[in-house]
Design a protein around this motif. Structure first.
Motif, PDB file in Angstrom:
ATOM      1  N   LEU A 153      -1.441  -3.606   3.395  1.00  0.00           N
ATOM      2  CA  LEU A 153      -0.543  -2.658   2.725  1.00  0.00           C
ATOM      3  C   LEU A 153       0.165  -1.757   3.732  1.00  0.00           C
ATOM      4  CD1 LEU A 153      -2.741  -1.741  -0.358  1.00  0.00           C
ATOM      5  CD2 LEU A 153      -0.648  -3.107  -0.348  1.00  0.00           C
ATOM      6  N   LEU A 154      -0.542  -1.355   4.786  1.00  0.00           N
ATOM      7  CA  LEU A 154       0.099  -0.554   5.830  1.00  0.00           C
ATOM      8  C   LEU A 154       1.221  -1.346   6.490  1.00  0.00           C
ATOM      9  CD1 LEU A 154      -3.001   1.151   7.520  1.00  0.00           C
ATOM     10  CD2 LEU A 154      -1.260   2.251   6.101  1.00  0.00           C
ATOM     11  N   GLY A 155       0.998  -2.652   6.661  1.00  0.00           N
ATOM     12  CA  GLY A 155       2.018  -3.503   7.254  1.00  0.00           C
ATOM     13  C   GLY A 155       3.255  -3.618   6.379  1.00  0.00           C
ATOM     14  N   LYS A 156       3.085  -3.397   5.091  1.00  0.00           N
ATOM     15  CA  LYS A 156       4.215  -3.457   4.162  1.00  0.00           C
ATOM     16  C   LYS A 156       4.841  -2.086   3.924  1.00  0.00           C
ATOM     17  CE  LYS A 156       2.606  -7.655   1.906  1.00  0.00           C
ATOM     18  NZ  LYS A 156       2.100  -8.317   0.676  1.00  0.00           N
ATOM     19  N   GLN A 157       4.428  -1.113   4.736  1.00  0.00           N
ATOM     20  CA  GLN A 157       5.049   0.220   4.746  1.00  0.00           C
ATOM     21  C   GLN A 157       4.946   0.945   3.403  1.00  0.00           C
ATOM     22  OE1 GLN A 157       6.344   1.465   7.755  1.00  0.00           O
ATOM     23  NE2 GLN A 157       5.323  -0.373   8.498  1.00  0.00           N
ATOM     24  N   VAL A 158       3.785   0.827   2.752  1.00  0.00           N
ATOM     25  CA  VAL A 158       3.622   1.585   1.509  1.00  0.00           C
ATOM     26  C   VAL A 158       3.572   3.076   1.826  1.00  0.00           C
ATOM     27  CG1 VAL A 158       2.434  -0.282   0.310  1.00  0.00           C
ATOM     28  CG2 VAL A 158       1.087   1.414   1.576  1.00  0.00           C
ATOM     29  N   ASP A 159       3.981   3.893   0.855  1.00  0.00           N
ATOM     30  CA  ASP A 159       3.978   5.341   1.058  1.00  0.00           C
ATOM     31  C   ASP A 159       2.584   5.933   0.899  1.00  0.00           C
ATOM     32  OD1 ASP A 159       6.716   5.236   1.366  1.00  0.00           O
ATOM     33  OD2 ASP A 159       7.090   5.564  -0.774  1.00  0.00           O
ATOM     34  N   GLY A 160       1.761   5.315   0.089  1.00  0.00           N
ATOM     35  CA  GLY A 160       0.405   5.786  -0.161  1.00  0.00           C
ATOM     36  C   GLY A 160      -0.348   4.722  -0.919  1.00  0.00           C
ATOM     37  N   MET A 161      -1.613   5.007  -1.240  1.00  0.00           N
ATOM     38  CA  MET A 161      -2.450   3.999  -1.880  1.00  0.00           C
ATOM     39  C   MET A 161      -3.289   4.614  -3.001  1.00  0.00           C
ATOM     40  SD  MET A 161      -3.907   1.986   1.466  1.00  0.00           S
ATOM     41  CE  MET A 161      -2.923   2.006   2.974  1.00  0.00           C
ATOM     42  N   ILE A 162      -3.658   3.757  -3.944  1.00  0.00           N
ATOM     43  CA  ILE A 162      -4.630   4.089  -4.985  1.00  0.00           C
ATOM     44  C   ILE A 162      -5.716   3.024  -4.941  1.00  0.00           C
ATOM     45  CG2 ILE A 162      -5.056   4.377  -7.461  1.00  0.00           C
ATOM     46  CD1 ILE A 162      -2.126   5.220  -7.752  1.00  0.00           C
ATOM     47  N   TYR A 163      -6.968   3.486  -4.925  1.00  0.00           N
ATOM     48  CA  TYR A 163      -8.106   2.555  -4.867  1.00  0.00           C
ATOM     49  C   TYR A 163      -8.863   2.625  -6.184  1.00  0.00           C
ATOM     50  CZ  TYR A 163     -12.081   0.000  -2.821  1.00  0.00           C
ATOM     51  OH  TYR A 163     -13.063  -0.929  -2.537  1.00  0.00           O
ATOM     52  N   ILE A 164      -9.014   1.465  -6.851  1.00  0.00           N
ATOM     53  CA  ILE A 164      -9.691   1.398  -8.146  1.00  0.00           C
ATOM     54  C   ILE A 164     -11.056   0.757  -7.972  1.00  0.00           C
ATOM     55  CG2 ILE A 164      -9.546   0.600 -10.530  1.00  0.00           C
ATOM     56  CD1 ILE A 164      -6.533   0.158 -10.072  1.00  0.00           C
ATOM     57  N   GLY A 165     -12.101   1.502  -8.249  1.00  0.00           N
ATOM     58  CA  GLY A 165     -13.449   0.973  -8.137  1.00  0.00           C
ATOM     59  C   GLY A 165     -13.829   0.102  -9.325  1.00  0.00           C
ATOM     60  N   ALA A 166     -14.763  -0.814  -9.091  1.00  0.00           N
ATOM     61  CA  ALA A 166     -15.330  -1.598 -10.190  1.00  0.00           C
ATOM     62  C   ALA A 166     -16.557  -0.896 -10.760  1.00  0.00           C
ATOM     63  CB  ALA A 166     -15.712  -2.996  -9.690  1.00  0.00           C
ATOM     64  N   HIS A 167     -17.088   0.057  -9.991  1.00  0.00           N
ATOM     65  CA  HIS A 167     -18.253   0.830 -10.427  1.00  0.00           C
ATOM     66  C   HIS A 167     -18.192   2.192  -9.745  1.00  0.00           C
ATOM     67  CE1 HIS A 167     -22.247   1.509 -12.023  1.00  0.00           C
ATOM     68  NE2 HIS A 167     -22.634   1.933 -10.840  1.00  0.00           N
ATOM     69  N   PRO A 168     -18.398   3.283 -10.469  1.00  0.00           N
ATOM     70  CA  PRO A 168     -18.295   4.624  -9.862  1.00  0.00           C
ATOM     71  C   PRO A 168     -19.359   4.846  -8.792  1.00  0.00           C
ATOM     72  CG  PRO A 168     -18.173   4.758 -12.266  1.00  0.00           C
ATOM     73  CD  PRO A 168     -18.621   3.357 -11.931  1.00  0.00           C
ATOM     74  N   ARG A 169     -18.917   5.219  -7.590  1.00  0.00           N
ATOM     75  CA  ARG A 169     -19.839   5.491  -6.487  1.00  0.00           C
ATOM     76  C   ARG A 169     -19.069   6.139  -5.348  1.00  0.00           C
ATOM     77  NH1 ARG A 169     -17.693   0.673  -6.258  1.00  0.00           N
ATOM     78  NH2 ARG A 169     -17.498  -0.514  -4.318  1.00  0.00           N
ATOM     79  N   ASP A 170     -19.810   6.644  -4.351  1.00  0.00           N
ATOM     80  CA  ASP A 170     -19.212   7.307  -3.194  1.00  0.00           C
ATOM     81  C   ASP A 170     -18.802   6.257  -2.163  1.00  0.00           C
ATOM     82  OD1 ASP A 170     -18.533   8.876  -1.027  1.00  0.00           O
ATOM     83  OD2 ASP A 170     -20.305  10.151  -1.141  1.00  0.00           O
TER      84      ASP A 170
END
Length: 345
Positions: A126-143
């Motif tokens: 994604l960094l290589g595609k010059q995205v402005d930012g990211m959202i990460y979606i978990g499959a299970h809530p955790r740290d």
């Protein structure tokens, strides 16, 4: 913020969204006839370009990277839809990456090294595609603190969290409290709970809500009515049989997900216990099947679409240099169906 997007303008003007963008921003030549048609539709629909979005367009790629741990896990598609909904309204675009963790590691989420490389590779792409930012979606809530480095790009987490980044989570404790409150309103006081895995954050928070409700409604506390499952139907079945075969069984059981609730229903059927006449059941997650089993399962619906929308909204604010106040957590909603009844007196 305008509820009209450039997609609406493009559809009515019968041009591409890119052409509408060129007209608004003056970034490329568009034929006079096409430009006039687009401008007329903009005027007719009273479209007001979002200044923040326009600023992002001038300075950035206007693209957000979304990393999903597994798009086949029940919570992920609706969160993605929420992200898309907000992105459309902001005239922003998303690039979706699927880590396929459910297929690759199952539920071994504590084995971080087993999936770190998949996450790092996704971030690098994604960094290589010059995205402005990211959202990460978990499959299970955790740290997930320290899982990867975004090299300074802003990131928002949802259905999971880190110690240092913005995260959007729903209120598990409130949901559990509300489930118990609903049962007490139906006359139940002997209420049991079947938890998920003991090391799970949702399990801990939902148990916290259960204990708060026990205190708030002055319900009898019986440690034997608290069982630790593993999110699977078989554990719901096994633990429900243990509960229902005691000398003083509960009149209601809260299962911490709908899958275990199905296991509870199976145990009750084998023991000749009628639902909801003799036993009331509440599940969690509002899985699609919960509406179609018999009796249909009363359950707590997770605010997944809202979580995705708020995650995209928060990232947009970060990109504008604004401080993000996450405020109150999205709340779960009780879905009343056929598995709960008034306690017979």
């Amino acid at each position: 913020m305008s509820t009209i997007s450039i997609k609406d303008i493009a559809a009515k003007a019968q041009v591409s969204t890119a052409t509408v963008s060129y007209v608004i921003n003056g970034t490329r030549n568009v034929s006079r006839k096409t430009r006039e048609r687009v401008e007329q539709v903009i005027e007719e629909m009273n479209y007001k370009p979002n200044n923040a979005a326009q600023s992002l367009k001038r300075k950035r790629t206007n693209t957000i990277g979304v990393i999903a741990e597994d798009v086949t896990v029940f919570n992920v598609p609706e969160i993605i839809d929420g992200i898309n909904d907000c992105a459309d309204r902001l005239d922003m675009h998303i690039l979706l990456t699927n880590l396929r963790l459910d297929k690759r590691i199952g539920r071994q989420f504590d084995q971080v090294d087993a999936y770190r490389k998949y996450a790092e590779d996704a971030v690098s792409e994604l960094l290589g595609k010059q995205v402005d930012g990211m959202i990460y979606i978990g499959a299970h809530p955790r740290d997930l603190t320290g899982l990867f480095d975004t090299e300074g790009k802003p990131i928002v987490y949802t259905y999971c969290y880190t110690q240092n980044d913005v995260s959007i989570q729903y209120d598990d404790e409130q949901a559990s409290f509300e489930a118990i409150s609903y049962l007490t309103s139906k006359g139940h006081s002997r209420i049991a709970i079947i938890s998920g895995a003991v090391d799970s954050m949702p399990s801990r928070l939902r148990l916290g809500g259960f204990y708060k409700a026990i205190t708030a409604f002055e319900l009898p506390f019986n440690p034997q009515w608290i069982k630790m499952g593993d999110w699977e139907a078989e554990s719901g079945y096994r633990l429900a049989k243990e509960l229902l075969e005691t000398p003083e069984p509960p009149t209601a059981i809260v299962a911490m997900n709908d899958v275990m609730a199905v296991g509870v229903m199976r145990a009750a059927k084998e023991l000749g216990i009628q639902i909801p006449e003799q036993l009331s059941i509440i599940g969690f997650d509002n899985r699609e099947f919960s509406e179609y089993v018999s009796p249909s399962i009363t359950t707590m619906d997770l605010p997944l679409h809202e979580m995705g929308y708020k995650a995209m909204e928060a990232l947009s604010h970060i990109l504008q240099g604004e401080k993000v106040e996450t405020g109150e957590k999205p709340v779960c909603k009780l879905i009343e169906r056929d598995s709960v009844a008034e306690l017979a007196t």
